[in-house]
Structures are given as C-alpha cells and as structure tokens.
Write a protein that holds these residues in place. Structure first.
Motif, PDB file in Angstrom:
ATOM      1  N   THR A 136     -19.380  37.914  12.159  1.00  0.00           N
ATOM      2  CA  THR A 136     -19.350  37.045  10.897  1.00  0.00           C
ATOM      3  C   THR A 136     -17.787  37.041  10.626  1.00  0.00           C
ATOM      4  N   SER A 137     -16.951  37.847  11.047  1.00  0.00           N
ATOM      5  CA  SER A 137     -15.562  37.702  10.385  1.00  0.00           C
ATOM      6  C   SER A 137     -14.606  38.629  11.482  1.00  0.00           C
ATOM      7  N   PHE A 138     -13.219  38.325  11.246  1.00  0.00           N
ATOM      8  CA  PHE A 138     -12.384  38.954  12.213  1.00  0.00           C
ATOM      9  C   PHE A 138     -11.760  40.056  11.164  1.00  0.00           C
ATOM     10  N   GLY A 139     -10.797  40.858  11.723  1.00  0.00           N
ATOM     11  CA  GLY A 139     -10.193  41.800  10.960  1.00  0.00           C
ATOM     12  C   GLY A 139      -9.149  41.047  10.130  1.00  0.00           C
ATOM     13  N   ARG A 140      -8.310  41.612   9.854  1.00  0.00           N
ATOM     14  CA  ARG A 140      -7.033  41.077   9.138  1.00  0.00           C
ATOM     15  C   ARG A 140      -6.207  39.909   9.880  1.00  0.00           C
ATOM     16  N   VAL A 141      -6.112  38.589   9.182  1.00  0.00           N
ATOM     17  CA  VAL A 141      -5.409  37.766   9.906  1.00  0.00           C
ATOM     18  C   VAL A 141      -3.918  37.913   9.811  1.00  0.00           C
ATOM     19  N   LYS A 142      -3.115  37.977  10.956  1.00  0.00           N
ATOM     20  CA  LYS A 142      -1.821  38.282  11.113  1.00  0.00           C
ATOM     21  C   LYS A 142      -1.225  36.959  10.998  1.00  0.00           C
ATOM     22  N   GLN A 143       0.302  37.082  10.512  1.00  0.00           N
ATOM     23  CA  GLN A 143       1.131  35.819  10.464  1.00  0.00           C
ATOM     24  C   GLN A 143       2.352  36.229  11.489  1.00  0.00           C
ATOM     25  N   VAL A 144       2.899  35.158  11.920  1.00  0.00           N
ATOM     26  CA  VAL A 144       3.957  35.185  12.849  1.00  0.00           C
ATOM     27  C   VAL A 144       4.942  33.862  12.976  1.00  0.00           C
ATOM     28  N   ARG A 145       6.281  33.875  12.707  1.00  0.00           N
ATOM     29  CA  ARG A 145       6.813  32.533  12.520  1.00  0.00           C
ATOM     30  C   ARG A 145       7.212  32.091  14.056  1.00  0.00           C
ATOM     31  N   ALA A 146       6.664  30.755  14.328  1.00  0.00           N
ATOM     32  CA  ALA A 146       6.905  30.424  15.581  1.00  0.00           C
ATOM     33  C   ALA A 146       7.093  28.782  15.476  1.00  0.00           C
ATOM     34  N   GLY A 147       8.419  28.564  16.182  1.00  0.00           N
ATOM     35  CA  GLY A 147       8.661  27.011  16.268  1.00  0.00           C
ATOM     36  C   GLY A 147       8.846  26.724  14.624  1.00  0.00           C
ATOM     37  N   VAL A 148       8.190  25.533  14.244  1.00  0.00           N
ATOM     38  CA  VAL A 148       8.238  25.194  12.782  1.00  0.00           C
ATOM     39  C   VAL A 148       7.162  25.476  11.950  1.00  0.00           C
ATOM     40  N   LEU A 149       6.578  26.556  12.417  1.00  0.00           N
ATOM     41  CA  LEU A 149       5.333  27.086  11.722  1.00  0.00           C
ATOM     42  C   LEU A 149       5.376  28.570  11.432  1.00  0.00           C
ATOM     43  N   ASP A 150       4.500  29.071  10.361  1.00  0.00           N
ATOM     44  CA  ASP A 150       4.381  30.489  10.092  1.00  0.00           C
ATOM     45  C   ASP A 150       2.697  30.256  10.668  1.00  0.00           C
ATOM     46  N   VAL A 151       2.575  30.932  11.795  1.00  0.00           N
ATOM     47  CA  VAL A 151       1.256  30.655  12.435  1.00  0.00           C
ATOM     48  C   VAL A 151       0.305  31.866  11.678  1.00  0.00           C
ATOM     49  N   GLY A 152      -1.029  31.442  11.388  1.00  0.00           N
ATOM     50  CA  GLY A 152      -1.960  32.652  11.055  1.00  0.00           C
ATOM     51  C   GLY A 152      -2.810  32.886  12.289  1.00  0.00           C
ATOM     52  N   TYR A 153      -3.123  34.072  12.648  1.00  0.00           N
ATOM     53  CA  TYR A 153      -3.965  34.204  14.098  1.00  0.00           C
ATOM     54  C   TYR A 153      -4.619  35.463  13.594  1.00  0.00           C
ATOM     55  N   ALA A 154      -5.865  35.670  14.570  1.00  0.00           N
ATOM     56  CA  ALA A 154      -6.657  36.762  14.470  1.00  0.00           C
ATOM     57  C   ALA A 154      -6.398  37.299  15.958  1.00  0.00           C
ATOM     58  N   VAL A 158       2.989  27.028  22.631  1.00  0.00           N
ATOM     59  CA  VAL A 158       4.102  27.722  23.529  1.00  0.00           C
ATOM     60  C   VAL A 158       5.135  28.589  22.694  1.00  0.00           C
ATOM     61  N   ALA A 159       5.450  28.145  21.312  1.00  0.00           N
ATOM     62  CA  ALA A 159       6.003  28.647  20.386  1.00  0.00           C
ATOM     63  C   ALA A 159       5.483  29.995  20.007  1.00  0.00           C
ATOM     64  N   LEU A 160       4.209  29.938  19.711  1.00  0.00           N
ATOM     65  CA  LEU A 160       3.474  31.184  19.358  1.00  0.00           C
ATOM     66  C   LEU A 160       3.409  32.277  20.538  1.00  0.00           C
ATOM     67  N   MET A 161       3.264  31.814  21.803  1.00  0.00           N
ATOM     68  CA  MET A 161       3.520  32.524  22.928  1.00  0.00           C
ATOM     69  C   MET A 161       4.938  33.356  22.960  1.00  0.00           C
ATOM     70  N   ASP A 162       5.954  32.481  22.737  1.00  0.00           N
ATOM     71  CA  ASP A 162       7.214  32.796  22.933  1.00  0.00           C
ATOM     72  C   ASP A 162       7.531  34.055  21.670  1.00  0.00           C
ATOM     73  N   ALA A 163       6.973  33.824  20.347  1.00  0.00           N
ATOM     74  CA  ALA A 163       6.968  34.695  19.242  1.00  0.00           C
ATOM     75  C   ALA A 163       6.389  35.799  19.497  1.00  0.00           C
ATOM     76  N   LEU A 164       5.288  35.937  20.278  1.00  0.00           N
ATOM     77  CA  LEU A 164       4.553  37.299  20.469  1.00  0.00           C
ATOM     78  C   LEU A 164       4.962  37.895  21.886  1.00  0.00           C
TER      79      LEU A 164
END
Length: 357
Positions: free
Chosen positions: A57-75, A144-150
C-alpha cells in the motif's frame, strides 16, 4: 446485479492472474514457465512471483533531488547498484501505480526509481517564473534530467499513459540512455497536426475530459479540490471497469493531485495536444523530430490492456511499424487502463523479459 467490483470477482480477474496474449497464444500471466521464456542465448528468464494487486500500500520515504527545472520527488526500491528501472505513471495517477511492481522488481535485483511527474505529488518547480508547461518533450526532458541528477547513464524505462509517451520519446530521441522499453498501449508520441482530425464518434466519446479541459469550465473544475477529486475518480471508474479497488487506494493517489501546479500542468497538457495552447520555443527542435513519428530501435515489449477503452483494435498492429528493434507484444485480457496497478505481476514480468529480450 453485478457491478464493476463483483464483475471482476465473477470472472476471476484483477487478482494477479491476468491472461496475456503472445503472438496470439493465450496463457496465464503468472504461468511464465508455460511460455518457456528464454533469451536469445537460450538462457531461461527469471520468473516473477505472482502477487495479488494491493498486496503493498505504500513506499518508503519519498526522496527529493534537483533535476533540470524541478525538485523531483521519487520512490526508490532495490539495491543501490542494481540495474536501473524507471517506472513512469500517467494521469490521473501517481507513483502508487507501481506500489506492487517496485518490490517485485527490487526482489529481482533491480534498482527501481518511480518519480512523480511534474505537477504531481512532491515534484515542484524550482522557480515561480518557469512556465507551467506540460508538452510532451518537456516531460521527457524532466526524466533525462532526473537520470543525470542520479548519475544513471542507462535504464530500462516502463510506463503507461503519460508515462508510456514519455518513455517512448526518450527511447526515440536518446536511445543510448535506454536499455529496454515496456510501453503500455504501444507508440503514444503525439502528433499535434494529426490531432486536428476527428476520430470515430465512439473514440471521441472516450476522450470527453480532453475536450472538457479545453473549456474554462474544465479549468475551473480542475482548480476546485472537490470537482478535481470527483472527476479523477470518475475517470478511474470508467477506464478500469473491472479493477476491484477501494476508496483507500484512490485516496492514496488523490493526495498527489494537491500539488499547487497540478491543475495548470494537466490543463496545459491536454490543450497543447489539441493545438489549443502553445509550447515553448526551446522545445521546438524536439517536437519537429517527434512530428515525424520517429521509430524506436531499443528492445521493446508493448502491452495492451484489453478492457481499456483507449486500446486500439488490431492487437498492436496500428503501431507495430514504429518499433524496429527486438520486440514482443502482449494483450492482458480483463485489465483496464492502470495496467501496472491492476496486473503488477504481468507488468513486472514484462520488464524482466525485455531486459533479456
């Protein structure tokens, strides 16, 4: 009377035992051994254990990373140095479409990244001055920016709805970044000029909300919390007629619609597709290429949900020529639009299979 929920129980579908079609052969999605799946070198492909939809029913903590023009939330799930799978959601959905898929893939040794798309959940714009643009190439460049950031050079991409379109675009424009592709509903790259031509009346009826969003009434509805909630719930009910989900499942996803840019992103996406809203000039070079319907040469498995009203007839024939690399197609009988959440085992197996295609 048999309603939407009891109908799925009567037929025995929506419980992780979705049937699939491989080149016309029908089998149980969980019975991968019956397919005798082997890669080109003859080695047997790992079999994903069957789980019932809603097991998680849920993921663990949602992480954040700056990528391109966004601060992306991701599991993120799975080993840090495992082969990467990026799972992309659609509308009106969020990362919970992969709440069962992600642990299945993590158990197979994959590092699974599931981002909120722009305007959803905890993904926010870094600047208030950035145009709230949701044209297709902008969303693809976010990933693509997310991939670069990670620091991810190459990944398996898997998606449905907006997520399929985004994954298709990355595979077409930046194939060196894509190890393999799982695309629900096949080739979804938008040709804005072609969108000016009417569809058959039944198909137009299915797209009712796209035309609603072209109006001021539609925009106001998406900005109103109650109207937005009820409209999105209606879409869930109509495009997944056999999915046996409860209110709690929808509410977990509906929380992602509270993003302050959600309405602007959704409205722009659908208006842009119809040629009713401008994109940004910095994306013109990508859109010019996408307008030519470029082929995708990376290994691909396409999945058609049989009960999705948007699924085109012909068992994938309408888009087969857009995929020129190693390829397989499957139709999941009794499954609706939100395929990964309705049939997580079949979706996860497709990811593993395309990795060995």
């Amino acid at each position: 009377m048999i309603d939407r929920r009891t109908f799925s129980k009567v037929l025995g579908i929506g419980t992780g035992a979705a049937a699939v079609s491989l080149s016309g052969f029908q089998t149980d999605a969980g019975a991968v051994e019956a397919r005798g799946v082997r890669n080109a070198g003859g080695a047997r492909v790992p079999v994903v254990p069957t789980v019932a939809p809603g097991t998680h029913t849920s993921f663990g903590r949602v992480k954040q990373v700056r990528a391109g023009v966004l601060d992306v939330g991701y599991a993120e799930e799975g080993p840090r140095h495992g082969p990467v799978v990026i799972c992309l959601h659609g509308w009106p959905y969020d990362i919970h479409s992969y709440v069962d898929v992600a642990p299945l893939l993590a158990a197979q040794g994959y590092r699974v990244i599931v981002p909120f798309l722009r305007g959803h959940g905890s993904t926010t714009f870094l600047s208030p001055r950035t145009v709230r643009n949701a044209q297709q190439s902008a969303v693809a460049l976010d990933i693509v920016a997310l991939m670069d950031a990670l620091k991810i050079d190459k990944a398996l991409l898997a998606g449905f709805d907006w997520g399929s379109r985004t994954a298709d675009i990355i595979a077409a424009l930046w194939p060196e970044r894509v190890k393999g592709l799982v695309s629900v509903s096949g080739y979804l790259v938008t040709n804005v000029e072609a969108q000016q031509k009417p569809l058959a009346p039944k198909a137009e009826y299915t797209w009712w909300y796209q035309y609603y969003f072209a109006t001021e009434r539609g925009r106001l509805a998406m900005e109103d919390k109650t109207d937005r909630h009820d409209l999105c719930r209606l879409v869930w009910d109509t495009v997944s007629p056999t999915w046996d989900f409860d209110d709690a499942v929808f509410e977990r996803t509906a929380a992602a619609f509270e993003n302050p840019d959600y309405a602007a992103i959704v409205i722009h996406n659908y208006r842009w597709r119809l040629g009713l809203a401008d994109g940004e000039r910095r994306y013109d070079r990508y859109e010019k290429v996408l307008a030519t319907r470029p082929v995708i040469d990376v290994p691909t498995i396409t999945l058609d949900p049989e009960r999705d009203p948007f699924t085109a007839p012909g068992d994938g024939a309408s888009y087969r020529d857009r995929f020129t690399g190693r390829y397989a197609h499957r139709t999941l009988v009794g499954i609706g639009h939100n395929l990964p959440q309705e049939a997580p085992t079949a979706f996860a197996q497709a990811v593993v299979d395309v990795d060995h295609l």
